[in-house]
Design a protein around this motif. Structure first.
Motif, PDB file in Angstrom:
ATOM      1  N   GLN A  77       0.820  -1.209   0.000  1.00 26.92           N
ATOM      2  CA  GLN A  77       0.000   0.000   0.000  1.00 26.92           C
ATOM      3  C   GLN A  77       0.854   1.259   0.000  1.00 26.92           C
ATOM      4  O   GLN A  77       0.391   2.331  -0.367  1.00 26.92           O
ATOM      5  CB  GLN A  77      -0.930  -0.001   1.218  1.00 26.92           C
ATOM      6  N   GLY A  78       2.123   1.111   0.414  1.00 24.35           N
ATOM      7  CA  GLY A  78       3.019   2.254   0.438  1.00 24.35           C
ATOM      8  C   GLY A  78       3.716   2.522  -0.880  1.00 24.35           C
ATOM      9  O   GLY A  78       4.463   3.501  -1.001  1.00 24.35           O
ATOM     10  N   LEU A  79       3.464   1.658  -1.872  1.00 18.98           N
ATOM     11  CA  LEU A  79       4.055   1.892  -3.191  1.00 18.98           C
ATOM     12  C   LEU A  79       3.467   3.146  -3.822  1.00 18.98           C
ATOM     13  O   LEU A  79       2.387   3.607  -3.426  1.00 18.98           O
ATOM     14  CB  LEU A  79       3.782   0.685  -4.101  1.00 18.98           C
ATOM     15  N   ASP A  80       4.172   3.701  -4.815  1.00 18.48           N
ATOM     16  CA  ASP A  80       3.616   4.869  -5.491  1.00 18.48           C
ATOM     17  C   ASP A  80       2.312   4.477  -6.203  1.00 18.48           C
ATOM     18  O   ASP A  80       2.031   3.299  -6.443  1.00 18.48           O
ATOM     19  CB  ASP A  80       4.625   5.468  -6.472  1.00 18.48           C
ATOM     20  N   LYS A  81       1.520   5.494  -6.522  1.00 20.22           N
ATOM     21  CA  LYS A  81       0.160   5.271  -7.019  1.00 20.22           C
ATOM     22  C   LYS A  81       0.130   4.365  -8.256  1.00 20.22           C
ATOM     23  O   LYS A  81      -0.719   3.483  -8.394  1.00 20.22           O
ATOM     24  CB  LYS A  81      -0.486   6.623  -7.343  1.00 20.22           C
ATOM     25  N   LYS A  82       1.076   4.551  -9.167  1.00 22.08           N
ATOM     26  CA  LYS A  82       1.108   3.787 -10.417  1.00 22.08           C
ATOM     27  C   LYS A  82       1.240   2.288 -10.139  1.00 22.08           C
ATOM     28  O   LYS A  82       0.482   1.468 -10.663  1.00 22.08           O
ATOM     29  CB  LYS A  82       2.266   4.281 -11.279  1.00 22.08           C
ATOM     30  N   HIS A  83       2.209   1.913  -9.282  1.00 16.10           N
ATOM     31  CA  HIS A  83       2.414   0.498  -8.977  1.00 16.10           C
ATOM     32  C   HIS A  83       1.307  -0.055  -8.072  1.00 16.10           C
ATOM     33  O   HIS A  83       0.892  -1.203  -8.223  1.00 16.10           O
ATOM     34  CB  HIS A  83       3.775   0.287  -8.308  1.00 16.10           C
ATOM     35  N   ARG A  84       0.833   0.791  -7.133  1.00 19.46           N
ATOM     36  CA  ARG A  84      -0.190   0.338  -6.189  1.00 19.46           C
ATOM     37  C   ARG A  84      -1.482  -0.038  -6.889  1.00 19.46           C
ATOM     38  O   ARG A  84      -2.204  -0.934  -6.459  1.00 19.46           O
ATOM     39  CB  ARG A  84      -0.442   1.443  -5.140  1.00 19.46           C
ATOM     40  N   ASN A  85      -1.787   0.650  -7.996  1.00 19.95           N
ATOM     41  CA  ASN A  85      -3.057   0.409  -8.691  1.00 19.95           C
ATOM     42  C   ASN A  85      -2.955  -0.638  -9.795  1.00 19.95           C
ATOM     43  O   ASN A  85      -3.932  -0.886 -10.507  1.00 19.95           O
ATOM     44  CB  ASN A  85      -3.582   1.721  -9.283  1.00 19.95           C
ATOM     45  N   SER A  86      -1.810  -1.262  -9.929  1.00 18.86           N
ATOM     46  CA  SER A  86      -1.684  -2.304 -10.959  1.00 18.86           C
ATOM     47  C   SER A  86      -2.463  -3.549 -10.539  1.00 18.86           C
ATOM     48  O   SER A  86      -2.649  -3.820  -9.352  1.00 18.86           O
ATOM     49  CB  SER A  86      -0.214  -2.662 -11.179  1.00 18.86           C
ATOM     50  N   ASP A  87      -2.927  -4.319 -11.516  1.00 19.67           N
ATOM     51  CA  ASP A  87      -3.723  -5.524 -11.234  1.00 19.67           C
ATOM     52  C   ASP A  87      -2.936  -6.518 -10.388  1.00 19.67           C
ATOM     53  O   ASP A  87      -3.484  -7.149  -9.473  1.00 19.67           O
ATOM     54  CB  ASP A  87      -4.150  -6.198 -12.538  1.00 19.67           C
ATOM     55  N   THR A  88      -1.642  -6.637 -10.674  1.00 19.96           N
ATOM     56  CA  THR A  88      -0.814  -7.603  -9.937  1.00 19.96           C
ATOM     57  C   THR A  88      -0.773  -7.268  -8.441  1.00 19.96           C
ATOM     58  O   THR A  88      -0.960  -8.132  -7.589  1.00 19.96           O
ATOM     59  CB  THR A  88       0.629  -7.608 -10.493  1.00 19.96           C
ATOM     60  N   VAL A  89      -0.528  -5.985  -8.137  1.00 22.76           N
ATOM     61  CA  VAL A  89      -0.444  -5.563  -6.736  1.00 22.76           C
ATOM     62  C   VAL A  89      -1.801  -5.674  -6.051  1.00 22.76           C
ATOM     63  O   VAL A  89      -1.908  -6.147  -4.915  1.00 22.76           O
ATOM     64  CB  VAL A  89       0.107  -4.127  -6.633  1.00 22.76           C
ATOM     65  N   ARG A  90      -2.863  -5.244  -6.760  1.00 21.36           N
ATOM     66  CA  ARG A  90      -4.204  -5.325  -6.165  1.00 21.36           C
ATOM     67  C   ARG A  90      -4.575  -6.770  -5.848  1.00 21.36           C
ATOM     68  O   ARG A  90      -5.152  -7.063  -4.792  1.00 21.36           O
ATOM     69  CB  ARG A  90      -5.235  -4.693  -7.107  1.00 21.36           C
ATOM     70  N   ASN A  91      -4.276  -7.684  -6.770  1.00 19.84           N
ATOM     71  CA  ASN A  91      -4.578  -9.104  -6.528  1.00 19.84           C
ATOM     72  C   ASN A  91      -3.769  -9.661  -5.358  1.00 19.84           C
ATOM     73  O   ASN A  91      -4.270 -10.447  -4.553  1.00 19.84           O
ATOM     74  CB  ASN A  91      -4.293  -9.928  -7.793  1.00 19.84           C
ATOM     75  N   ARG A  92      -2.500  -9.239  -5.300  1.00 12.81           N
ATOM     76  CA  ARG A  92      -1.636  -9.685  -4.206  1.00 12.81           C
ATOM     77  C   ARG A  92      -2.164  -9.199  -2.861  1.00 12.81           C
ATOM     78  O   ARG A  92      -2.212  -9.964  -1.884  1.00 12.81           O
ATOM     79  CB  ARG A  92      -0.220  -9.157  -4.439  1.00 12.81           C
ATOM     80  N   ILE A  93      -2.575  -7.933  -2.799  1.00 11.69           N
ATOM     81  CA  ILE A  93      -3.135  -7.382  -1.553  1.00 11.69           C
ATOM     82  C   ILE A  93      -4.400  -8.133  -1.161  1.00 11.69           C
ATOM     83  O   ILE A  93      -4.608  -8.476   0.012  1.00 11.69           O
ATOM     84  CB  ILE A  93      -3.408  -5.875  -1.703  1.00 11.69           C
ATOM     85  N   ALA A  94      -5.259  -8.416  -2.162  1.00 14.92           N
ATOM     86  CA  ALA A  94      -6.524  -9.116  -1.888  1.00 14.92           C
ATOM     87  C   ALA A  94      -6.261 -10.505  -1.302  1.00 14.92           C
ATOM     88  O   ALA A  94      -6.925 -10.934  -0.342  1.00 14.92           O
ATOM     89  CB  ALA A  94      -7.353  -9.214  -3.155  1.00 14.92           C
TER      90      ALA A  94
END
Length: 636
Positions: free
Chosen positions: A303-320
């Motif tokens: 969640q602390g990544l910059d907005k571009k990386h934080r909103n990527s599908d890969t990161v969102r799926n990983r967080i979920a």
């Protein structure tokens, strides 16, 4: 019958809400006045502020909340404060010109220990702001959460359609007589007869039972035994009290008895024994916690990544995925902690914790029920099928700040009302194990119908030969004048304070300093007024006679001594005026508490000519005079 009961319930809860609203409105206005008018220094003295504070380390706790530690200076160590677990706080800065600016964020106290306080804050940016703020302070905020919870409980109980809660509500409101089961009485050879009866009555009751425990009668011992026996019949019980300190006390006694306790909320005293049965410590000690902690840490990093990386599908799926697994682990750990606990303990307001959401208990035990607002008691009652109230409505009442609300009935607790309405649901504990019988007798006659008796091993206990257990040292002829301090909220009588310390020194010298140290004889120095307590503390620091025994001296208000006992108790009454005005000394329950803290000796210092206008003090004075042998009357 149905038509007459509903309006009664409606009127009762409407009145409770009105009184609680009066208290809330008063406290809100008082908080505003204290914040705007008194200034930081005065609020520090009143225990409402820490200023300045230093920001220490921060961490995430087991509830995944961000916690920051703040420290006050050592020079403030002796200053009392009102910060405790669960209280909301505001942050502010005071500049060199004395101007105060409040921060936009608030926090919640997680624990307090001497000069260190841990506070839950909303975000990491808050900590950065705190670290960069010169002249930072922390101030108690109006306790909106507690009021909101009490109003919610009153509404819920009035409108409930839960059959069992409806039945319990009607008993507690005095509409339906409480029921009892027929059981074969159990014997408890280690309890006295009244304690044994109380435990059996608790086991037999279907709805409500009151254990009325006057000072020194072993209320906690009785309650622990009753809880222990109840757990032979039920898988788990809820144990509550008004204050964190009272919850800690009963929890500690249950742990000593071998009962697994899960304490919701942090203790008032921070030590390994207390922390061992706290939810947070047990949660963090669970074998699955390291995995959960690493997942939470990974989520925060993503969640602390910059907005571009934080909103990527890969990161969102990983967080979920991480969140889903973390939630599974939380549910598993919680289930195991609650399943292994036989007692869940918390404050009455704390029983509304999200951790207890959806949980129900066959029996609720409420300790110190004589100090709990009715609205606060209903918070916990919603979670139970039957209620055991333990305490003493002849000792300290609930703390109420609005005089009008108190006078109109807000101070009347659920315990007091049920005891008056259903005397068959009350068991009085009658053998006291604390006081010399002469100290006990006046309290027994005035408050308890003369029903108390002293246990044989304490009835004649004393320190000095030919001493009397109670003295009133009259200051009527000494021209000691009281005065008002702290914006009309407290009273001070410095000349009486000086005399009080001189009398204490004299009594200490009669006993002997070495004997006091060898036998650990302790002293409780009590005054109804905070200003007088503060003055006495300052005088004791300067006393050469008292310096060697300073660890044996405790100085506090009457409220601060509730639940405690000392070998010798000295009471500075303060009031001295020509009109016989005695203020809240007319609340006789406070004097009952003050007198009954003593094991062997009570010394009252006060202006009899002011106090004797009141029947209670006139009778107390007459009682004390008849204790003294003829040769002692008139001695200095």
């Amino acid at each position: 019958m149905e038509k007459t009961e509903k309006p009664s319930i409606t009127r009762h809860f409407l009145r409770q809400r009105q009184l609680l609203q009066m208290e809330y409105d008063y406290e809100k206005e008082e908080y505003k006045r204290l914040s705007e008018e008194l200034g930081v220094a005065r609020n520090v003295q009143r225990g409402l502020c820490w200023h300045p504070v230093r920001v220490g380390r921060n961490h995430y706790n087991s509830l995944n909340q961000l916690v920051v530690e703040v420290y006050r200076g050592e020079e403030h160590s002796d200053e009392e404060h009102q910060f405790e677990y669960g209280r909301q706080v505001r942050f502010f800065v005071e500049n060199e010109a004395g101007q105060v600016t409040y921060k936009h964020y608030v926090g919640t106290v997680s624990y307090v220990e001497e000069n260190r306080m841990a506070i839950v804050v909303p975000s990491a940016s808050v900590i950065m702001d705190m670290e960069n703020s010169a002249g930072l302070g922390v101030q108690l905020s109006l306790d909106e959460t507690s009021y909101r919870t009490m109003f919610e409980a009153l509404n819920d109980v009035e409108k409930t359609t839960n059959t069992r809660l409806v039945a319990l509500r009607d008993v507690l409101c005095g509409l339906v007589e409480p029921g009892f089961r027929d059981i074969y009485p159990m014997r408890f050879p280690w309890l006295n007869r009244s304690q044994e009866v109380a435990v059996n009555n608790i086991l037999a009751c279907r709805d409500v039972m009151i254990v009325h425990g006057p000072p020194g009668t072993g209320k906690t011992t009785t309650l622990v035994e009753a809880i222990y026996e109840t757990l032979n019949r039920e898988p788990q019980v809820l144990v509550c009290a008004q204050s964190n300190m009272a919850v800690d006390w009963i929890s500690e006694k249950l742990v000593d008895r071998g009962v697994p306790v899960l304490r919701i909320g942090n203790p008032s005293r921070v030590n390994d024994k207390m922390l061992s049965f706290c939810y947070e410590r047990q949660f963090e000690s669970h074998p699955d916690y390291p995995e959960l902690w690493s997942m939470r840490k990974a989520i925060r990093q993503l969640q602390g990544l910059d907005k571009k990386h934080r909103n990527s599908d890969t990161v969102r799926n990983r967080i979920a995925k991480l969140r889903h697994r973390a939630e599974e682990l939380e549910v598993k750990i919680n289930a195991e902690l609650f399943n292994q606990a036989r007692v869940v303990s918390c404050t009455l307001v704390g029983s509304n914790s999200v951790l207890l959401k959806g949980r129900h208990f066959s029996t609720l035990f409420v300790d110190e029920a004589g100090q709990a607002l009715e609205a606060a008691t209903w918070i916990a009652v919603r979670k139970a099928d039957r209620v055991i109230l333990a305490g003493d409505h002849c000792q300290l009442p609930p703390t109420i700040k609005c005089y009008e609300a108190e006078r109109s009935g807000l101070s009347r607790t659920m315990m007091e009302r049920v005891a008056m309405r259903w005397p068959q649901a009350v068991t009085l504990l009658c053998v006291q194990y604390r006081m010399h019988s002469d100290i006990m007798k006046f309290s027994s006659q005035w408050f308890y119908g003369g029903n108390l008796v002293a246990a044989p091993d304490v009835e004649s206990r004393g320190i000095l030969d030919y001493d009397i257990a109670m003295e009133w040292i009259d200051t009527s002829d000494m021209d000691f004048a009281e005065r008002t301090v702290s914006a009309g909220n407290s009273r001070l009588n410095t000349l009486e304070g000086d005399f009080f310390i001189a009398e204490l020194e004299r009594y200490v010298q009669r006993i002997g300093v070495q004997r006091i140290l060898d036998e650990r004889i302790d002293f409780g120095l009590i005054s109804p007024y905070k200003a007088q307590v503060k003055y006495l503390r300052s005088k004791i620091k300067k006393s050469a006679v008292l310096k060697p025994i300073k660890q044996q001296l405790s100085i506090n208000t009457i409220d601060g001594f509730q639940g405690q006992e000392r070998d010798v108790v000295m009471i500075s009454l303060v009031r001295s005026n020509d009109d016989g005005r005695i203020g809240f000394l007319s609340d006789l329950r406070r004097m009952n508490v003050a007198i009954t803290r003593a094991r062997m000796k009570v010394m009252i210092v006060g202006d009899a000519s002011t106090l004797l206008h009141h029947k209670f003090y006139a009778q107390l004075r007459a009682y004390i005079e008849q204790l003294a042998p003829e040769s002692q009357h008139g001695e200095d």
